[in-house]
Design a protein around this motif. Structure first.
Motif, PDB file in Angstrom:
ATOM      1  N   MET A  19       0.804  -1.200   0.000  1.00  0.00           N
ATOM      2  CA  MET A  19       0.000   0.000   0.000  1.00  0.00           C
ATOM      3  C   MET A  19       0.850   1.268   0.000  1.00  0.00           C
ATOM      4  O   MET A  19       0.367   2.332   0.386  1.00  0.00           O
ATOM      5  N   GLU A  20       2.079   1.130  -0.419  1.00  0.00           N
ATOM      6  CA  GLU A  20       2.948   2.303  -0.490  1.00  0.00           C
ATOM      7  C   GLU A  20       2.409   3.345  -1.462  1.00  0.00           C
ATOM      8  O   GLU A  20       2.565   4.546  -1.239  1.00  0.00           O
ATOM      9  N   TRP A  21       1.760   2.883  -2.541  1.00  0.00           N
ATOM     10  CA  TRP A  21       1.233   3.812  -3.519  1.00  0.00           C
ATOM     11  C   TRP A  21       0.141   4.679  -2.920  1.00  0.00           C
ATOM     12  O   TRP A  21      -0.004   5.848  -3.281  1.00  0.00           O
ATOM     13  N   LEU A  22      -0.641   4.121  -1.982  1.00  0.00           N
ATOM     14  CA  LEU A  22      -1.704   4.894  -1.345  1.00  0.00           C
ATOM     15  C   LEU A  22      -1.114   5.999  -0.472  1.00  0.00           C
ATOM     16  O   LEU A  22      -1.638   7.114  -0.424  1.00  0.00           O
ATOM     17  N   VAL A  23      -0.007   5.692   0.188  1.00  0.00           N
ATOM     18  CA  VAL A  23       0.674   6.702   0.999  1.00  0.00           C
ATOM     19  C   VAL A  23       1.237   7.798   0.105  1.00  0.00           C
ATOM     20  O   VAL A  23       1.120   8.992   0.424  1.00  0.00           O
ATOM     21  N   GLY A  72      -1.636   9.889  -1.248  1.00  0.00           N
ATOM     22  CA  GLY A  72      -2.138  10.725  -0.155  1.00  0.00           C
ATOM     23  C   GLY A  72      -1.212  11.890   0.152  1.00  0.00           C
ATOM     24  O   GLY A  72      -1.670  12.996   0.443  1.00  0.00           O
ATOM     25  N   LEU A  93      -5.911   9.415   3.275  1.00  0.00           N
ATOM     26  CA  LEU A  93      -5.317   8.393   2.407  1.00  0.00           C
ATOM     27  C   LEU A  93      -3.988   7.895   2.970  1.00  0.00           C
ATOM     28  O   LEU A  93      -3.701   6.699   2.918  1.00  0.00           O
ATOM     29  N   VAL A  94      -3.197   8.796   3.524  1.00  0.00           N
ATOM     30  CA  VAL A  94      -1.926   8.388   4.124  1.00  0.00           C
ATOM     31  C   VAL A  94      -2.174   7.456   5.297  1.00  0.00           C
ATOM     32  O   VAL A  94      -1.524   6.407   5.426  1.00  0.00           O
ATOM     33  N   GLY A 149      -3.376   4.091   4.078  1.00  0.00           N
ATOM     34  CA  GLY A 149      -2.249   3.364   3.493  1.00  0.00           C
ATOM     35  C   GLY A 149      -1.312   2.810   4.555  1.00  0.00           C
ATOM     36  O   GLY A 149      -0.787   1.700   4.408  1.00  0.00           O
ATOM     37  N   LEU A 174      -3.113  -0.237   6.214  1.00  0.00           N
ATOM     38  CA  LEU A 174      -3.204  -1.414   5.356  1.00  0.00           C
ATOM     39  C   LEU A 174      -1.850  -1.974   4.966  1.00  0.00           C
ATOM     40  O   LEU A 174      -1.748  -3.120   4.548  1.00  0.00           O
ATOM     41  N   GLY A 175      -0.822  -1.156   5.074  1.00  0.00           N
ATOM     42  CA  GLY A 175       0.521  -1.607   4.664  1.00  0.00           C
ATOM     43  C   GLY A 175       1.298  -2.023   5.811  1.00  0.00           C
ATOM     44  O   GLY A 175       1.877  -2.922   6.186  1.00  0.00           O
TER      45      GLY A 175
END
Length: 71
Positions: free
Chosen positions: A1-5, A8, A63-64, A67, A70-71
């Motif tokens: 979930m790095e992309w979500l961080v 965000g 979002l951060v 992320g 979830l990560g």
């Protein structure tokens, strides 16, 4: 979930840029030497833009956090 961080972070930074833009716009309006009614009329759309920028920044921070959970 790095992309979500990362997404965000970018969204949150865009909101921060918007907030800084609102501060600059308010400072310019205050320095213009307007009357009270003119100043209120000029600040009304800036307030709306400020609320929108704050909302974008909060969405980015959410979002951060999601992320990170979830990560």
């Amino acid at each position: 979930m790095e992309w979500l961080v990362l997404v965000g972070t970018v969204v949150s930074l865009l909101g921060l840029v918007g907030i800084i833009g609102c501060v600059i716009a308010v400072l310019r309006a205050r320095r213009a030497g307007l009357t009270d009614a003119e100043l209120r009329a000029r600040l009304a759309p800036i307030v709306a833009m400020n609320i929108g920028a704050l909302f974008v920044s909060v969405l980015g921070l959410m979002l951060v956090v999601i992320g990170l959970f979830l990560g």
